[in-house]
Design a protein around this motif. Structure first.
Motif, PDB file in Angstrom:
ATOM      1  N   LEU A   1       0.819  -1.216   0.000  1.00  0.00           N
ATOM      2  CA  LEU A   1       0.000   0.000   0.000  1.00  0.00           C
ATOM      3  C   LEU A   1       0.856   1.270   0.000  1.00  0.00           C
ATOM      4  CD1 LEU A   1      -3.000   0.713  -0.014  1.00  0.00           C
ATOM      5  CD2 LEU A   1      -2.969   0.667   2.471  1.00  0.00           C
ATOM      6  N   LEU A   2       2.154   1.127   0.224  1.00  0.00           N
ATOM      7  CA  LEU A   2       3.060   2.270   0.279  1.00  0.00           C
ATOM      8  C   LEU A   2       2.985   3.200  -0.939  1.00  0.00           C
ATOM      9  CD1 LEU A   2       6.460   1.248   1.856  1.00  0.00           C
ATOM     10  CD2 LEU A   2       5.483   3.518   1.900  1.00  0.00           C
ATOM     11  N   PRO A   3       2.930   2.700  -2.167  1.00  0.00           N
ATOM     12  CA  PRO A   3       2.909   3.604  -3.317  1.00  0.00           C
ATOM     13  C   PRO A   3       1.730   4.573  -3.332  1.00  0.00           C
ATOM     14  CG  PRO A   3       3.446   1.399  -4.041  1.00  0.00           C
ATOM     15  CD  PRO A   3       3.045   1.299  -2.593  1.00  0.00           C
ATOM     16  N   ASP A   4       0.666   4.254  -2.626  1.00  0.00           N
ATOM     17  CA  ASP A   4      -0.496   5.142  -2.620  1.00  0.00           C
ATOM     18  C   ASP A   4      -0.372   6.293  -1.623  1.00  0.00           C
ATOM     19  OD1 ASP A   4      -1.718   3.847  -4.677  1.00  0.00           O
ATOM     20  OD2 ASP A   4      -2.970   2.589  -3.413  1.00  0.00           O
ATOM     21  N   LEU A   5       0.780   6.427  -0.972  1.00  0.00           N
ATOM     22  CA  LEU A   5       0.996   7.571  -0.087  1.00  0.00           C
ATOM     23  C   LEU A   5       0.985   8.892  -0.856  1.00  0.00           C
ATOM     24  CD1 LEU A   5       3.707   6.348   2.432  1.00  0.00           C
ATOM     25  CD2 LEU A   5       1.402   7.122   2.967  1.00  0.00           C
TER      26      LEU A   5
ATOM     27  N   LEU B   1       6.490  15.638  -4.435  1.00  0.00           N
ATOM     28  CA  LEU B   1       7.801  15.163  -4.875  1.00  0.00           C
ATOM     29  C   LEU B   1       7.697  14.106  -5.970  1.00  0.00           C
ATOM     30  CD1 LEU B   1       9.660  14.860  -1.447  1.00  0.00           C
ATOM     31  CD2 LEU B   1      10.120  16.513  -3.263  1.00  0.00           C
ATOM     32  N   ALA B   2       6.660  13.282  -5.879  1.00  0.00           N
ATOM     33  CA  ALA B   2       6.483  12.203  -6.850  1.00  0.00           C
ATOM     34  C   ALA B   2       5.937  12.705  -8.184  1.00  0.00           C
ATOM     35  CB  ALA B   2       5.552  11.137  -6.285  1.00  0.00           C
ATOM     36  N   GLY B   3       5.384  13.903  -8.194  1.00  0.00           N
ATOM     37  CA  GLY B   3       4.807  14.427  -9.434  1.00  0.00           C
ATOM     38  C   GLY B   3       3.358  14.026  -9.622  1.00  0.00           C
ATOM     39  N   GLY B   4       2.691  13.651  -8.532  1.00  0.00           N
ATOM     40  CA  GLY B   4       1.293  13.240  -8.615  1.00  0.00           C
ATOM     41  C   GLY B   4       1.144  11.734  -8.525  1.00  0.00           C
TER      42      GLY B   4
ATOM     43  N   ASP C   1       6.703   4.281 -10.072  1.00  0.00           N
ATOM     44  CA  ASP C   1       7.737   4.081 -11.082  1.00  0.00           C
ATOM     45  C   ASP C   1       8.528   2.815 -10.774  1.00  0.00           C
ATOM     46  OD1 ASP C   1      10.765   4.629 -11.959  1.00  0.00           O
ATOM     47  OD2 ASP C   1       9.407   5.707 -13.321  1.00  0.00           O
ATOM     48  N   LEU C   2       8.751   2.002 -11.778  1.00  0.00           N
ATOM     49  CA  LEU C   2       9.403   0.706 -11.611  1.00  0.00           C
ATOM     50  C   LEU C   2      10.823   0.833 -11.066  1.00  0.00           C
ATOM     51  CD1 LEU C   2       9.017  -2.315 -11.981  1.00  0.00           C
ATOM     52  CD2 LEU C   2       9.821  -2.072 -14.322  1.00  0.00           C
ATOM     53  N   LEU C   3      11.528   1.901 -11.401  1.00  0.00           N
ATOM     54  CA  LEU C   3      12.891   2.088 -10.908  1.00  0.00           C
ATOM     55  C   LEU C   3      12.969   3.021  -9.707  1.00  0.00           C
ATOM     56  CD1 LEU C   3      14.759   2.406 -14.319  1.00  0.00           C
ATOM     57  CD2 LEU C   3      14.695   0.438 -12.803  1.00  0.00           C
ATOM     58  N   LEU C   4      12.261   4.140  -9.767  1.00  0.00           N
ATOM     59  CA  LEU C   4      12.352   5.147  -8.715  1.00  0.00           C
ATOM     60  C   LEU C   4      11.744   4.679  -7.394  1.00  0.00           C
ATOM     61  CD1 LEU C   4      13.147   7.991  -7.867  1.00  0.00           C
ATOM     62  CD2 LEU C   4      10.956   8.796  -8.739  1.00  0.00           C
ATOM     63  N   ALA C   5      10.591   4.032  -7.431  1.00  0.00           N
ATOM     64  CA  ALA C   5       9.920   3.620  -6.193  1.00  0.00           C
ATOM     65  C   ALA C   5      10.777   2.671  -5.354  1.00  0.00           C
ATOM     66  CB  ALA C   5       8.559   3.007  -6.506  1.00  0.00           C
ATOM     67  N   PRO C   6      11.332   1.603  -5.917  1.00  0.00           N
ATOM     68  CA  PRO C   6      12.164   0.731  -5.078  1.00  0.00           C
ATOM     69  C   PRO C   6      13.400   1.440  -4.531  1.00  0.00           C
ATOM     70  CG  PRO C   6      11.578  -0.385  -7.115  1.00  0.00           C
ATOM     71  CD  PRO C   6      11.132   1.039  -7.254  1.00  0.00           C
ATOM     72  N   ILE C   7      13.958   2.360  -5.306  1.00  0.00           N
ATOM     73  CA  ILE C   7      15.129   3.094  -4.823  1.00  0.00           C
ATOM     74  C   ILE C   7      14.735   4.004  -3.659  1.00  0.00           C
ATOM     75  CG2 ILE C   7      16.802   4.901  -5.424  1.00  0.00           C
ATOM     76  CD1 ILE C   7      16.868   3.610  -8.258  1.00  0.00           C
ATOM     77  N   ALA C   8      13.641   4.739  -3.821  1.00  0.00           N
ATOM     78  CA  ALA C   8      13.203   5.670  -2.770  1.00  0.00           C
ATOM     79  C   ALA C   8      12.781   4.928  -1.506  1.00  0.00           C
ATOM     80  CB  ALA C   8      12.055   6.534  -3.289  1.00  0.00           C
ATOM     81  N   PHE C   9      11.895   3.948  -1.654  1.00  0.00           N
ATOM     82  CA  PHE C   9      11.408   3.229  -0.480  1.00  0.00           C
ATOM     83  C   PHE C   9      12.518   2.365   0.129  1.00  0.00           C
ATOM     84  CE2 PHE C   9       7.135   3.682  -2.647  1.00  0.00           C
ATOM     85  CZ  PHE C   9       6.751   4.743  -1.850  1.00  0.00           C
ATOM     86  N   GLY C  10      13.303   1.724  -0.713  1.00  0.00           N
ATOM     87  CA  GLY C  10      14.425   0.920  -0.225  1.00  0.00           C
ATOM     88  C   GLY C  10      15.435   1.781   0.515  1.00  0.00           C
ATOM     89  N   GLY C  11      15.690   2.984  -0.006  1.00  0.00           N
ATOM     90  CA  GLY C  11      16.603   3.906   0.660  1.00  0.00           C
ATOM     91  C   GLY C  11      16.095   4.310   2.032  1.00  0.00           C
TER      92      GLY C  11
END
Length: 148
Positions: free
Chosen positions: A40-44, A69-72, A79-89
């Motif tokens: 459910l994290l991506p829906d923040l 920050l996400a652009g909406g 985003d397939l690349l940005l989301a794992p990097i952001a949340f993983g970070g």
């Protein structure tokens, strides 16, 4: 859609328990909860969806910032690349900073509680969700030396 996200995340957590690396029940509970909350994290980034409303105004304010920050909705956090990097970070840093560790645990538990409340397995408002989230995070982190 939120309850489906949470339930599918919980199922993935259960299915991947052999990958968790530890057999103690507390860690395995954390593993399953983390997968459920992460679903459910991506829906923040979406105001009015389940994720930002889990703790009332306390979670809505950061949600607005994440959305900007996400652009909406359906951009950065999906985003397939940005989301794992952001949340993983975030979770990597949370392992290093005790206060963020507790926040990360509470966030995952809160997202699961919010998703399950949406399908009305039980009724709980933002205050009850916060008590369950932070109480569960404290208990999991202080009993058994759990780490994200």
């Amino acid at each position: 859609m939120g309850p489906n996200h949470v339930l599918s995340g919980l199922c993935v957590g259960v299915a991947t328990l052999p990958l968790a690396g530890r057999q103690d029940v507390g860690y395995q509970a954390l593993w399953v909860l983390a997968w459920g909350g992460a679903a459910l994290l991506p829906d923040l980034d979406q105001e009015g969806s389940l994720a930002p409303t889990m703790w009332g105004p306390i979670s809505q304010v950061p949600s607005s910032l994440i959305g900007a920050l996400a652009g909406g909705h359906r951009w950065g956090t999906h985003d397939l690349l940005l989301a794992p990097i952001a949340f993983g970070g975030f979770f990597w840093v949370a392992r290093l900073v005790p206060q963020l560790h507790l926040l990360a645990l509470a966030l995952m538990i809160g997202l699961v509680v919010r998703g399950l409340v949406a399908i009305e397995w039980w009724r709980a408002g933002a205050l009850v969700n916060m008590v369950l989230s932070w109480g569960g995070a404290w208990w999991l982190s202080s009993h058994g030396g759990l780490a994200i």
